[in-house]
Design an enzyme around this catalytic site. Structure first.
Site, PDB file in Angstrom:
ATOM      1  CB  CYS A  41      44.024  33.743  46.944  1.00 26.22           C
ATOM      2  SG  CYS A  41      44.608  32.592  46.048  1.00 26.22           S
TER       3      CYS A  41
ATOM      4  NE  ARG B  35      38.274  41.394  37.936  1.00 22.53           N
ATOM      5  CZ  ARG B  35      38.278  40.267  38.281  1.00 22.53           C
ATOM      6  NH1 ARG B  35      39.161  39.396  38.614  1.00 22.53           N
ATOM      7  NH2 ARG B  35      36.826  39.739  38.640  1.00 22.53           N
TER       8      ARG B  35
ATOM      9  CG  ASP C 130      45.171  37.291  40.737  1.00 20.13           C
ATOM     10  OD1 ASP C 130      45.250  36.772  42.111  1.00 20.13           O
ATOM     11  OD2 ASP C 130      44.013  37.449  40.459  1.00 20.13           O
TER      12      ASP C 130
END
Length: 387
Positions: free
Chosen positions: A330, A204, A290
């Protein structure tokens, strides 16, 4: 302590021993009980760990030697983990304090949110030490609040019940954490995982160097961490998430940063929202993608790859010719190479190309154990398009 013999190891350094590698009878052993592990051919000590005969990963090692697993053992492990984060990384107020296998404590996650500790215990072996873990962490760190966030579905596979409870203090107000110049309210009881995704911190902070204006989307925005960072730099961001609780939390976080005018958050299915925007011929300067893990096991991998491919292909249709795509996975079963190939294929499907500005992984307080690739799960690519 029980002694168990296993087949000769194919590789050294993993803390996991699978059921099909064990030669001894383990059916009579109680889940969570401690044992010594030996290599059958040489009788060499492999290590000390705990067992769950019901689990495919039947043994998880806590040490590569013959060692007492007691209060002193855990105290040293905790001190080592905290020293790495605070002295080496320079983190003080909010960070992942214990990252399971990477800190030699498989089955244990601990996150620090200012004066609040959130503990997750994932395995039967670590559950047997629950009271000791809470006691020692309280003594070492002296937090105002300790939350036991044992709601992971992996506990069910270990034969454990799920629970969420505050074991010290009161959560009269949500903890406030800072990330660079942005503050966030974290809900350690009702939020996802432990309440916040600390693993994307460094990604980020890197992205906000590139985006200081323009309009973009933050997909699967959760509580608005990407959105608010970018809005603080001057961009206008719309966050999309299917969770009403997440959207309300994101709005609260925009409010405490005085960014209501730069951020808006919409409860919607991300795939449907992207299709609506494509029909309207909308175009954005940047996109953050994300999503949660699309794959929980190897047999879901093909479906997950197609899911990532579809998602990123849709996102690319909405980006301007010089737009920036920030996309992550992820899913530990998707390798770094495979994820890069997915994004290449998504670009190809849209007859577009781009250059990689940045290739990121999980934050350094989530260290990677080189002998256990399973500890490396997060992939992040920042790609600038050009036609």
């Amino acid at each position: 302590m029980e002694e168990i013999f296993i087949k000769p190891l194919k590789k050294y350094g993993s803390l996991w021993i699978y059921k099909n590698e064990i030669l001894s009878d383990i059916t009579h052993l109680t889940p969570g009980s401690l044992l010594r592990v030996y290599e059958s051919r040489s009788n060499k000590i492999i290590g000390t760990g705990y067992i769950n005969p019901k689990s495919t990963i039947s043994i998880r090692l806590l040490s590569f030697k013959k060692e007492n697993i007691d209060a002193e053992f855990f105290h040293q492990k905790f001190q080592q983990a905290i020293k790495y984060r605070e002295e080496f990384l320079g983190l003080k107020h909010s960070y992942r304090m214990i990252y399971s296998e990477s800190d030699g404590l498989p089955g244990l996650i601990v996150d620090k949110y200012n004066n609040c500790l959130v503990i997750q215990i994932l395995t039967a072996g670590m559950e047997t030490f629950k009271d000791l873990i809470i006691e020692l962490l309280d003594k070492i760190t002296n937090p105002e609040i300790i939350v036991l966030k044992n709601d992971s579905s992996s506990r069910l596979k270990e034969g454990l019940v799920t629970e969420k409870k505050i074991v010290k203090g009161e959560l009269s107000e949500l903890p406030v954490i800072y990330e660079d110049d942005v503050k966030f309210l974290v809900n350690p009881v009702h939020g996802q995982k432990t309440g916040f995704f600390l693993d994307q911190r460094e990604n980020r902070l890197f992205l906000k160097q590139f985006i200081t204006a323009g309009e973009g989307l933050d997909l699967f925005c959760y509580i608005g961490s990407w959105s608010i960072h970018l809005a603080k730099k001057g961009a206008s961001v719309t966050g999309i998430d299917s969770s009403e609780h997440a959207i309300n939390s994101a709005r609260d976080n925009a409010k405490i940063n005085n960014l209501n005018e730069k951020c808006k958050f919409i409860k919607a299915d991300v795939f449907n929202y992207l299709k609506w925007e494509i029909k309207k011929n909308k175009r954005y300067d940047f996109m953050v993608v994300d999503p949660p893990a699309f794959v929980k096991s190897k047999n879901q991998k093909d479906d997950a790859i197609e899911g990532y491919l579809t998602l990123n292909s849709l996102a690319l249709k909405l980006l301007k010719k010089d737009g920036i795509l920030t996309t992550s996975s992820c899913s530990q079963h998707i390798s770094d190479f495979e994820f890069s190939e997915i994004i290449k294929e998504a670009l190809s499907r849209n007859k577009r190309t781009g250059k990689v500005l940045y290739k990121g992984i999980q934050s350094k307080d989530h260290p990677i154990l080189l002998t256990m690739p399973e500890t490396a799960y997060l992939k992040c690519l920042i790609v600038k398009l050009f036609d």
